[in-house]
Design a protein around this motif. Structure first.
Motif, short mmCIF file in Angstrom:
data_model
loop_
_atom_site.label_atom_id
_atom_site.label_comp_id
_atom_site.label_asym_id
_atom_site.label_seq_id
_atom_site.Cartn_x
_atom_site.Cartn_y
_atom_site.Cartn_z
N LYS A 186 -41.24 -26.30 -16.16
CA LYS A 186 -42.38 -25.44 -15.82
C LYS A 186 -42.11 -24.02 -16.26
O LYS A 186 -41.04 -23.48 -16.02
N SER A 187 -43.09 -23.44 -16.90
CA SER A 187 -42.97 -22.05 -17.32
C SER A 187 -42.98 -21.15 -16.11
O SER A 187 -43.78 -21.34 -15.19
N LYS A 188 -42.11 -20.17 -16.11
CA LYS A 188 -42.06 -19.22 -14.99
C LYS A 188 -43.23 -18.25 -15.05
O LYS A 188 -43.55 -17.59 -14.08
N PHE A 189 -43.83 -18.15 -16.23
CA PHE A 189 -44.97 -17.23 -16.40
C PHE A 189 -46.22 -18.00 -15.99
O PHE A 189 -46.88 -18.65 -16.80
N THR A 190 -46.54 -17.92 -14.71
CA THR A 190 -47.64 -18.71 -14.17
C THR A 190 -48.96 -17.96 -14.29
O THR A 190 -49.00 -16.80 -14.67
N LYS A 191 -50.02 -18.65 -13.99
CA LYS A 191 -51.37 -18.06 -14.03
C LYS A 191 -51.44 -16.86 -13.09
O LYS A 191 -52.01 -15.82 -13.44
N GLU A 192 -50.82 -17.02 -11.94
CA GLU A 192 -50.84 -15.95 -10.93
C GLU A 192 -50.21 -14.68 -11.48
O GLU A 192 -50.76 -13.58 -11.36
N ILE A 193 -49.06 -14.86 -12.13
CA ILE A 193 -48.38 -13.69 -12.71
C ILE A 193 -49.21 -13.09 -13.83
O ILE A 193 -49.32 -11.87 -13.95
#
Lengths: 354, 612
Positions: B78-85
């Protein structure tokens, strides 16, 4: 027809050598080092630029020797017979079927650990191998239960045992020494069988029964010279050069190659296009010095008081005279009386003395 | 993690900045622990660790000079760069530094990259992936990223483009007027490309562009644009297309010498050594430096300077007489031409005066000037055609440049075609298009442009009927016409041109000099010689090798064969060896005479015997 013949004739003074050199050199720049990979024996043969250099420099030992052996009328259409001959030629060395030789110095014995798979592949048994070694090196042999061969060396000297072991491993146990691995092939057109062998030793192969002596061919021009003479070597050179260029899709008029092969072989031995070959035979000091090892040639010329008669191309360019080729090859035969007085003696001779 | 090798398994050495500091037994776990520490902020983000399984060594690097690149961290596929970020970043609640500090983005150096498996896009992430590219375009460097559609071109063409970008003329610096670069090129009307990329825009390249949008027709022109040649519209050139200014600065310094002597900037006195004649100094001002706006040509003096003589004794002659000086002026180099733009006096840190003279020359595109598009498609102007002879479209548009379509298939520069099509669409809508690599597929982009062209009544494939400017008849085939961004490269024929008919020779060999700076000739080499030999042109060969090169007349003694000399006072030739007066003159190459001389220097006596 006669007009065409006249057209094809080379004029006096035509620099055929320079034209031949350029005719080979120009397409040679387009040659690629990439070699095509053939199946079987032919893959070991060098092609392309390395092969051309090898031939023109007259290297004594070619990197990829290959003998093409044609068979006589009895064997050429008989696969079984052809295969039998192939087996007779194909060279098998002890090291190919023996894993290693274990020396026992205290007992003076050598044990050959046999590679059974390899042995089976060449259709031999340990017993046969032992027999061959026995007769070849006049030693006593014995076979243990695992099929390994024990050799009594009749000596306990370390050096002799080691030398014997190395000799045995290097020895040819079947086939013709130096003939290399042989393979059977079939001609696409005539459907006849022939043998190709990646080695040299044409002489012993010729003596085999079933071999057509008149058609045997080696790509090693020095071997051709040794066995068939200089004319065969010349033809071999031409054939090999032509084939090497044609494999790369380059077509060169055979006349150029003939000229170069003539130049390399006319003295009776094969001489390469190098400072030790045909360049060393040049008459002119300057022409030799201009090629390679300038100082060496000048010093020798001085030591022996050599003369340069300025008959060649290189030396005349060097001193700034008209070259004796092409338009410069025509000279005045008779000078009329009035002008007979020497104006300027342009005909120069160069001599050197210590 | 304990650095003990207690387990006595295989030792893995740990190197910090290249030095062994100890060994461990579980390299993977050790490396991961350091990485976790870096992501948690326990260890500095500038530390990079890599495990080399082949060498069986761990390399920790924290020193300077490593090139590092940021990647998004991927954990558990999973990418740590999420939608929330992403949302928070877009709202500017957080910035890039937040990402690096909180283990979302980290920098890898070249060594650590070897341990990483980087996914190109988020869809490519597998269970083995460790990182994610921030943008797929990140695989390219800046040069490639600032050209459009590189992903549609063949690799070698992309690399050549990157090279040409560096040679392009443009607005290289906005303070060019106060700079004294030794060489500088300035494009007159730089334009922003119709198709740019994200990298191009964000680096501010659009504000100092280095090219112009050319109307390009893909066609031949009477064979004038064969093999990478281009044909250019003369009217477009007259309107300023590809026009540029070339600046060159000449610098000179008042050097100080031992003994208190120094150079002086002034018009040299006629008595000074090496004086070039009054005329050469006529454009200089009282201070010895040329005045601005003078037109200068080859051989004109720009900076007058006198230097003390080379040897001190010369100056110690009869006392009272004016000290001898040497002329050491700066002269405009061979082939240079232009107008003096400005001249300034300045000083070095050693308090010696320095003069800088800047010459400017206008470079209007001419035959031989080199242009290139952003797809590795270079070309040299072969013909400048009057507008009326150029082909024109139905609507009367006359292309600026005719590009030979033969250059496309073998080079596989589809990006060039896409740019032409896209820029044509941009020209119709007025909305700049984006050519960022991997931002969209080539097909998608093409369809988009086709739609625009179609809706404006153009052929959707960009093909147009062209009319021959000479006959007025339409060409049978429709021709691909569009707009491409072309750069004028700094290799211009006027700066490269050089000819020689006669000139200086080398002192040693008496053969002509080599190189443009020395007004040299072109070498007639060994292979060229062989050509004349093979043709049998013996007199032409002699002319090249002797008459036009190093011909020398030498007297040869007929008695002993050594070189003699001519005594002009007595009008006889004298042999220095046997003192005979009998000799003949010979024309030989000076190189041969030199060879004879050198042989003589080895105590070997060469002799030439003359027959008849």
């Amino acid at each position: 027809m006669s007009a065409k013949k006249e057209n094809l004739q080379i004029n006096p003074g035509e620099p055929v050598g320079a034209i031949a050199a350029q005719s080979i050199g120009e397409p040679g720049t387009q040659m690629v080092l990439r070699t095509f990979h053939f199946a079987g024996i032919a893959s070991a043969v060098t092609t392309g630029l390395p092969r051309v250099t090898e031939l023109l420099d007259a290297k004594k030992v070619p990197a990829g020797p290959l003998i093409t052996i044609y068979l006589n009328s009895e064997a050429k259409n008989n696969f079984a017979k052809a295969e039998e001959i192939t087996k007779k030629i194909s060279e098998i060395k002890a090291s190919e079927i023996v894993r290693r030789a274990v020396e026992n110095f205290s007992k003076g014995k050598i044990t050959l650990i046999v590679n059974e798979q390899a042995l089976k592949a060449v259709e031999m048994t340990s017993r046969q191998l032992a027999g061959i070694i026995k007769s070849k090196f006049s030693v006593d042999t014995d076979i243990d239960e695992e099929g390994n061969i024990e050799i009594s060396a009749h000596t306990k000297k370390l050096r002799e045992i080691r030398e014997l072991a190395v000799k045995i491993m290097k020895s040819t146990v079947r086939g013709i020494e130096g003939a290399g691995r042989a393979m059977i092939s079939q001609d696409q057109k005539t459907k006849e069988f022939f043998v190709m062998s990646a080695g040299t030793n044409v002489k012993d192969i010729m003596e085999l029964e079933g071999v057509d002596k008149s058609r045997i061919y080696s790509n090693d021009v020095f071997e051709m010279n040794r066995i068939f003479g200089i004319e065969a070597a010349r033809n071999g050179l031409i054939r090999e050069l032509l084939k090497t260029f044609e494999d790369q899709g380059i077509s060169i008029s055979v006349r150029h190659l003939q000229l170069i092969a003539d130049g390399m072989t006319f003295s009776g031995v094969i001489k390469g296009n190098s400072r030790r070959g045909i360049i060393a035979d040049k008459e002119s000091v300057f022409a030799r010095a201009a090629f390679e090892e300038t100082v060496k040639h000048l010093i020798n010329a001085a030591a022996f008081g050599e003369q340069d008669r300025l008959n060649g191309v290189t030396e005349n360019i060097l001193i700034g005279k008209q070259i004796p080729l092409g338009t410069g090859s025509i000279k005045l035969a008779v000078k009329s009386g009035k002008e007979a007085k020497p104006k300027e003696g342009k005909e120069g001779k160069e001599s050197k003395e210590k | 993690m304990a650095k003990s090798g207690a387990k006595a398994q295989e030792k893995v050495y740990v190197l910090l900045n290249g030095r062994i500091i100890g060994h461990i037994s579980e390299p993977e776990a050790f490396a991961n622990e350091i990485r976790q520490g870096r992501r948690n902020g326990v260890i500095s983000g500038e530390v990079n660790i890599s495990y080399d399984a082949k060498l069986n060594e761990i390399h920790i690097n924290a020193d300077r000079g490593r090139v590092r690149k940021p990647y998004i961290i991927v954990e558990n596929s999973k990418s740590k760069f999420t939608k929330e970020i992403q949302d928070r970043l877009e709202k500017k609640e957080i910035d890039f530094n937040y990402l690096t500090r909180n283990g979302i983005v980290e920098f890898l150096d070249a060594e650590e990259e070897e341990n990483a498996l980087v996914a190109f896009t988020e869809n490519d992430i597998t269970d083995k992936t460790t990182h994610l590219e921030i943008d797929p375009a990140g695989i390219y460097g800046f040069s490639v990223n600032s050209s459009p559609f590189p992903e549609n071109n063949a690799g070698p063409r992309v690399l050549t483009t990157a090279n040409y970008l560096k040679q392009a003329q443009g607005l290289y610096a906005s303070n060019f007027n106060v700079r004294y670069d030794s060489r500088a090129h300035l494009l007159f009307y730089p334009q922003k490309p119709m198709i740019t990329t994200t990298a191009y825009e964000s680096a501010g390249m659009a504000k100092r562009a280095s090219g112009q949008n050319f109307i390009v027709a893909s066609t031949t022109y009477y064979g004038y644009n064969m093999l990478d040649a281009i044909v250019v519209n003369k009217a477009a050139v007259d309107r300023g297309l590809g026009r540029s200014m070339f600046y060159k600065t000449y610098t000179d310094e008042e050097r100080r010498y031992a003994g208190g002597q120094k150079d002086i900037f002034k018009i040299p006195a006629a008595t000074s050594e090496g004086y070039l004649g009054e005329h050469a100094y006529s454009k200089l001002g009282e201070d010895g430096v040329i005045e601005p706006e003078f037109e200068v040509e080859e051989g004109d003096v720009l900076i007058g300077k006198t230097a003390p003589p080379r040897f001190l004794e010369e100056n110690l002659g009869a006392g009272g007489i004016e000290a001898k000086t040497r002329d050491d002026s700066s002269v405009l180099k061979a082939g240079d031409k232009g107008v003096v733009d400005s001249a300034i006096f300045t000083e070095t840190t050693g308090a010696t005066r320095v003069v800088k003279v800047r010459i400017r020359s206008l470079k209007i595109p001419e035959v031989g000037d080199k242009f290139a598009s952003r797809h590795g498609q270079k070309g040299v102007i072969a013909l400048i055609v009057p507008e009326e002879d150029m082909p024109f479209t139905e609507s009367g548009i006359i292309p600026d440049l005719l590009f030979n379509p033969e250059g496309t298939p073998s080079r596989m520069t589809q990006g060039h075609l896409l740019e032409m099509l896209g820029a044509k669409a941009v020209g119709l809508t007025g909305i700049r298009a984006d050519g960022t690599p991997f931002a969209a597929s080539g097909r998608k982009r093409m369809e988009e442009y086709e739609k625009v062209l179609d809706s404006h009544g153009y052929d959707k494939y960009g093909e147009e009927t062209l009319y021959d400017g000479i006959t007025g008849r339409p060409f049978k085939a429709k021709l691909f016409t569009g707009i491409a961004y072309y750069m004028k490269l700094y290799r211009m024929s006027s700066n490269l041109l050089q000819v020689r008919s006669r000139g200086s020779v080398q002192i040693l060999t008496h053969q002509p000099t080599e190189g443009k700076a020395r007004q040299g000739g072109l070498r007639f080499g060994e292979m060229e010689r062989d050509v004349l030999v093979a043709y049998g042109a013996s007199l032409l060969l002699k002319e090249r090798m002797l008459d036009q090169s190093d011909k020398a007349q030498v007297y040869i003694c007929t008695e002993c064969g050594s070189t003699a000399y001519y005594d002009y006072a007595k009008h006889i030739s004298i042999c220095p060896i046997c003192h005979s007066n009998k000799s003949v003159t010979m024309e030989i190459s000076y190189a041969f005479k030199l060879l004879l001389d050198e042989i003589k220097s080895l105590h070997i006596d060469p002799s030439i015997s003359i027959s008849r």
